[in-house]
Structure formats: structure tokens, C-alpha cells
Scaffold this motif. Sequence first.
Motif, PDB file in Angstrom:
ATOM      1  N   GLN A  53       0.803  -1.215   0.000  1.00 26.65           N
ATOM      2  CA  GLN A  53       0.000   0.000   0.000  1.00 26.65           C
ATOM      3  C   GLN A  53       0.842   1.274   0.000  1.00 26.65           C
ATOM      4  O   GLN A  53       0.298   2.363  -0.096  1.00 26.65           O
TER       5      GLN A  53
ATOM      6  N   HIS B 121       0.673  -9.749   4.361  1.00 27.30           N
ATOM      7  CA  HIS B 121      -0.397  -8.739   4.360  1.00 27.30           C
ATOM      8  C   HIS B 121      -0.814  -8.542   2.896  1.00 27.30           C
ATOM      9  O   HIS B 121      -0.506  -7.545   2.273  1.00 27.30           O
ATOM     10  N   PHE B 122      -1.476  -9.543   2.361  1.00 27.06           N
ATOM     11  CA  PHE B 122      -1.995  -9.517   0.983  1.00 27.06           C
ATOM     12  C   PHE B 122      -0.867  -9.466  -0.067  1.00 27.06           C
ATOM     13  O   PHE B 122      -1.077  -8.981  -1.171  1.00 27.06           O
TER      14      PHE B 122
ATOM     15  N   ASN C 112      -2.073 -11.269   8.221  1.00 30.97           N
ATOM     16  CA  ASN C 112      -3.038 -10.203   8.449  1.00 30.97           C
ATOM     17  C   ASN C 112      -4.415 -10.625   7.937  1.00 30.97           C
ATOM     18  O   ASN C 112      -4.578 -10.950   6.750  1.00 30.97           O
ATOM     19  N   GLU C 113      -5.366 -10.649   8.839  1.00 33.79           N
ATOM     20  CA  GLU C 113      -6.795 -10.789   8.504  1.00 33.79           C
ATOM     21  C   GLU C 113      -7.173 -11.982   7.626  1.00 33.79           C
ATOM     22  O   GLU C 113      -8.000 -11.855   6.722  1.00 33.79           O
TER      23      GLU C 113
ATOM     24  N   ASN D  51      -7.528  -5.846  14.381  1.00 33.95           N
ATOM     25  CA  ASN D  51      -7.805  -4.653  13.583  1.00 33.95           C
ATOM     26  C   ASN D  51      -9.258  -4.308  13.810  1.00 33.95           C
ATOM     27  O   ASN D  51     -10.138  -5.156  13.636  1.00 33.95           O
TER      28      ASN D  51
ATOM     29  N   TYR E 204     -12.266  -1.462  12.898  1.00 32.98           N
ATOM     30  CA  TYR E 204     -12.729  -0.268  12.195  1.00 32.98           C
ATOM     31  C   TYR E 204     -14.191   0.064  12.473  1.00 32.98           C
ATOM     32  O   TYR E 204     -14.584   1.206  12.500  1.00 32.98           O
TER      33      TYR E 204
ATOM     34  N   TRP F 112     -18.625   3.264   6.741  1.00 31.54           N
ATOM     35  CA  TRP F 112     -18.225   2.415   7.865  1.00 31.54           C
ATOM     36  C   TRP F 112     -18.761   3.031   9.167  1.00 31.54           C
ATOM     37  O   TRP F 112     -18.468   4.191   9.482  1.00 31.54           O
TER      38      TRP F 112
ATOM     39  N   GLU G   5      -4.670  -2.204  14.082  1.00 28.44           N
ATOM     40  CA  GLU G   5      -5.169  -1.206  13.127  1.00 28.44           C
ATOM     41  C   GLU G   5      -6.442  -0.602  13.689  1.00 28.44           C
ATOM     42  O   GLU G   5      -7.289  -1.322  14.241  1.00 28.44           O
TER      43      GLU G   5
ATOM     44  N   TRP H 135      -3.952   2.821  12.062  1.00 29.80           N
ATOM     45  CA  TRP H 135      -3.751   2.407  10.662  1.00 29.80           C
ATOM     46  C   TRP H 135      -3.410   3.598   9.767  1.00 29.80           C
ATOM     47  O   TRP H 135      -4.063   4.637   9.830  1.00 29.80           O
TER      48      TRP H 135
ATOM     49  N   SER I 112      -5.660   2.845  -0.358  1.00 31.52           N
ATOM     50  CA  SER I 112      -6.692   2.047   0.326  1.00 31.52           C
ATOM     51  C   SER I 112      -6.687   0.612  -0.214  1.00 31.52           C
ATOM     52  O   SER I 112      -6.594   0.393  -1.428  1.00 31.52           O
ATOM     53  N   ALA I 113      -6.783  -0.355   0.693  1.00 32.34           N
ATOM     54  CA  ALA I 113      -6.753  -1.757   0.256  1.00 32.34           C
ATOM     55  C   ALA I 113      -8.047  -2.159  -0.439  1.00 32.34           C
ATOM     56  O   ALA I 113      -8.030  -2.878  -1.440  1.00 32.34           O
ATOM     57  N   THR I 114      -9.176  -1.695   0.077  1.00 35.10           N
ATOM     58  CA  THR I 114     -10.431  -2.166  -0.500  1.00 35.10           C
ATOM     59  C   THR I 114     -10.791  -1.423  -1.780  1.00 35.10           C
ATOM     60  O   THR I 114     -11.314  -2.023  -2.719  1.00 35.10           O
TER      61      THR I 114
ATOM     62  N   LYS J  40      -8.977   8.185  -0.016  1.00 29.90           N
ATOM     63  CA  LYS J  40      -9.397   7.723   1.310  1.00 29.90           C
ATOM     64  C   LYS J  40      -8.157   7.753   2.201  1.00 29.90           C
ATOM     65  O   LYS J  40      -7.394   6.800   2.275  1.00 29.90           O
TER      66      LYS J  40
ATOM     67  N   TYR K 106      -5.919   8.197   5.731  1.00 30.92           N
ATOM     68  CA  TYR K 106      -5.966   7.874   7.159  1.00 30.92           C
ATOM     69  C   TYR K 106      -4.912   8.636   7.965  1.00 30.92           C
ATOM     70  O   TYR K 106      -4.963   8.694   9.178  1.00 30.92           O
TER      71      TYR K 106
HETATM   72  C1  BG6 Z   1      -7.575  -3.557   6.962  1.00 28.49           C
HETATM   73  C2  BG6 Z   1      -6.362  -3.954   6.175  1.00 28.49           C
HETATM   74  O1  BG6 Z   1      -8.537  -4.519   6.836  1.00 28.49           O
HETATM   75  O2  BG6 Z   1      -8.231  -2.402   6.553  1.00 28.49           O
HETATM   76  C3  BG6 Z   1      -5.563  -2.773   5.606  1.00 28.49           C
HETATM   77  O3  BG6 Z   1      -5.524  -4.747   6.963  1.00 28.49           O
HETATM   78  C4  BG6 Z   1      -6.529  -1.750   5.045  1.00 28.49           C
HETATM   79  O4  BG6 Z   1      -4.677  -3.257   4.640  1.00 28.49           O
HETATM   80  C5  BG6 Z   1      -7.450  -1.294   6.161  1.00 28.49           C
HETATM   81  O5  BG6 Z   1      -5.896  -0.672   4.434  1.00 28.49           O
HETATM   82  C6  BG6 Z   1      -8.391  -0.166   5.793  1.00 28.49           C
HETATM   83  O6  BG6 Z   1      -9.102  -0.475   4.643  1.00 28.49           O
HETATM   84  P1  BG6 Z   1      -9.091   0.527   3.448  1.00 28.49           P
HETATM   85  O7  BG6 Z   1      -9.781  -0.111   2.347  1.00 28.49           O
HETATM   86  O8  BG6 Z   1      -9.790   1.750   3.921  1.00 28.49           O
HETATM   87  O9  BG6 Z   1      -7.663   0.795   3.116  1.00 28.49           O
END
Ligand code: BG6
Length: 482
Positions: free
Chosen positions: A23, A135-136, A180-181, A319, A321, A354, A380, A428, A435-437, A443, A445
Motif C-alpha cells: 500500500q 499482508h496480501f 493479516n486478517e 484490527n 474499524y 463504515w 489497526e 492504521w 486504500s486496500a479495498t 481515502k 488515514y
Molecule cells: C484492513 C487492512 O482490513 O483495513 C488494511 O488490513 C486496510 O490493509 C485497512 O488498508 C483499511 O481499509 P481501506 O480499504 O480503507 O484501506
Amino acid sequence: MEVENVTKLSKDFLWGGSIAAHQLEGAWQEGGKGPAIMDFATSGSATTPREYTKTIEAGRQYPSHEGIDFYHRYKEDIKLFGEMGFKSLRISIDWSRIYPNGDEDTPNSEGLAYYQSVVDELLKNGIEPIVTMYHFELPMNLVTKYGSWKNRQVVDFYLRFVGTMVNALRGKVKYWVTFNEMNHIDPQTEASDMFTYILAGLKYSELEGNKKEILALLGYNMTLASVKATKLIHEIDPESKVGCVFGITPTYPINCDPINVLNAFKEMDRDFYQIDAMCNGEFPAYKLREYADMGIEIGFTEEDKQAFTEGKLDFIGMNYYMSAVAMYEGGEEDEGSLFGGVQNPFLEKSKWGWGIDPIGLRYLLNYTYRRYGLPIIICENGLGAADEVGSDGVVHDDYRIDFLQKHLSELKKAVEEDKVDCFGYLMWGPIDLVSATTGEMKKRYGFIYVDKHDDGTGDLSRKPKDSFYWYQHLIETNGEEL
Ligand code: BG6
């Protein structure tokens, strides 16, 4: 026996942040790195999902290729983390920098030198490294040639990679995270291309054969890999502490109708079988029975049984959120929620939908600690927001400060009032990253703004936001002045 009365966060509490290689590093073809699954993930948005292409297509944005150029700027970035007073940083090692195709006999020395240097830089700045091994970041060759985690040979390649890294960083790194996850893979959960792809490089829609069995195999083999890695890390370095990080969403019932309460329990509990397997010394019998019931064959052997007794975790990483509300009898699922279910009318949502739920963090800490009795670290937590640079050139992110303040206040209650053993908080994305998703830069942080935009423009310069100074003060007072 004397029992310590914990009324405050420990003076060694690990304040810091978490990042993941794919990332932010960029430099996707430098230093001998091979192609990994996220290098084929395009950018998307809140409404347009990322695509996972077979080849690199001209004219499309692949955000991992440049990331925020951490690969070349890590010294500058780590210095900023040091200025904030970070006690700890969780990084991930991109497997494809060490074994570009995943199946080589010897590691890539340039990749090793890079991570050794990142770790040295952290130590120089007084920051404890916490190293995640997965981590992916799966070398693409392990997907195309071996079929990803469905294949047990991938477990062996992973163990070779883990052994290489622990030997290389032994004495410098004490805390290791195996995965991770991985909990987002389970045959009982609604599956999507996104989760199967980021965890295993496979699109759910394209899986051939018994899809539920494939999901079960992916989840099982990763769980087995984690316990075997835990044993291996302990053998190489008996001083090490090994954890695994889970992304758990506390799930509430919509009301007290017992059937809805039961549904909510089941939905949340589904995510715990891998934690059970890694903490209790055995792969849970309830899960094996469930597989048998579904006609799923995961190839559980006597040798595997032994592996579960030998690879117990030292700590749990969480983690957190958001929370969720489970689907209820006669109800309809709301569109757009990441983990299904319905929206919680008591909570505000982030711009990405979220649900913001600080109490959910206290709930999760209590729930997990009482279930396993192991130390927990929040690996996270944070708020993705569309930050704007003000006319004075600074991001005034009071909404982020508010989010973190509320969550940390609940974390403190969990430790001070509920007596949960929580030994750290890693925010995080302490620096803006992809952003991962969704694959967006929008987006954000971070405590540190990065001048990089979704269309690929930006000079990549870094600038502290207001939250940077807030977190710095918080760390200075060890969380006393929230
Ligand atoms: C977590 C992952 O699930 O969520 C991170 O471990 C990811 O890699 C984080 O970045 C937040 O999600 P996003 O999509 O907002 O980056």
C-alpha cells in the motif's frame, strides 16, 4: 500470590502505527521484486470496485506500482514517525521482494538488504518493529503455477520465506505477525471477489469446482501455515513473541428477539475459528464437523493435529474499524455495507459507509481477552476521510482527532476498568497510503499528508496534519491527556 492492580496503561505501552508494503512502497519492479497479486489491482472508488486484471493493461492506474514511494523515502518517513514519538511501527514484508516467484531456493539479497535497512532505521529512531509476514502480498507465480493457498506446497514456500526473514532479522525484531486478517476467508461467510483476491489472488466468481470447499481449503491451509510458522519462529528465536492479526467486526442483534441474538452471535463467532485454532492447541472440532456436514474435504492429518498443539500464539492482534448489525429474521440486507447486515441507526458513518463505533472497540477487547486470556495489541484502527488541504497549506483534521480520541478513551476503559491486557495501539495508515479495498489515495488515514492523487498526479511531498501534533502529545503523556 500478589496480583498487580492495573489502573493505567503500562509505561511500555506500544503507541504507534501500522503500514503494509503493497500500500505504500511502490518500486514494484525494483530491487529484484517479482510481481505480486496486488500489483494487478487497479484503482477504484467508493462506488466503483477495484478490478484485478490478468495482465497490466495500458492506460489503467495500478496504485501499488508507485504507492507513496516509501521504498525510496522510508528514512524521511520513519524520521517523522520518530518525531511523533512512536514506540512501535508494524510493517509488512513483501514476500515477492524476498522470493520474487515464491518458489526459489535462495532469497533475493537486495530484498533482504532493503528490509534490514528499514528495521535498522526504525531501531535508530527508537521504534520497535512489529513485522507481518503476510499482508496480501503473495507472489503471483504461486497463484498461476500452484493454485495459491489451495496447494499445500505454498505452505512450505511460506515457511521457507518466514525462516529466511527471522534468521535475517533475529536479534532486531522481537514481535512477529504470521498473517493479516486471514479470517475474511470462510465458506460460511458471504464471499466476494475482493476478499478472495486480496488474501489469495483468486477471484471468487472465477473459482472452478466446489467454491465452498476451495474457501475452506484456503482458510485451513493459511491457519496451518500460521501455527507452523509460530513454531518455526519460536525455534529460531526463543526470545520472539508471535501473534496473528485478525480483522473482527463485532456484530450486534437488531433487537432482543432470541432468534436475532442467536444469528448475531453466529455471524460474529464465525470469524473466530482460526483464533481458536491458533490459541487452543487444536483445530476446533466444531469446524471439522461443519466441514463434514457440508461434504468438504480439507485433508486434516495426524501430523496437522500435532502442528496445532505446537504452534500456539503469544499474543493476538486485532484490527478494528467498525461494528455491524446482523441480518434478522424477515429483514433485508442494506446495500453497500462491507460485511453485509443492516445499518446501525445509533451510529454515524464515515464517508465510505463504515459505522463509527468506539464502544465496539471496548466490547471487542473484552470479548477476545476473556475468551483467550492472551495479551492483545490493537494493530489497526483509524478513519478514512477525504482530507482537504486548507488555504494555509495544512490539513485541519479535527474529525480524525475526534475519532481517535473516542476510540482511545474506550480502549483505556477496557484496560483500566475492565482489566484487559492490551499492550499497544497501532493506528492504521499513520501516513496517507493506498486504500486496500478501493485502491484510492483519496481515502486518507494519515497523520502525515502525502501529495499524491488518484489520477497519479502530486509531488509526493509529506506534511504533518493537525492530528500529527495531537498524537505526539498523546504519546508524550502516555495517553493521559487524550
Ligand atoms: C484492513 C487492512 O482490513 O483495513 C488494511 O488490513 C486496510 O490493509 C485497512 O488498508 C483499511 O481499509 P481501506 O480499504 O480503507 O484501506
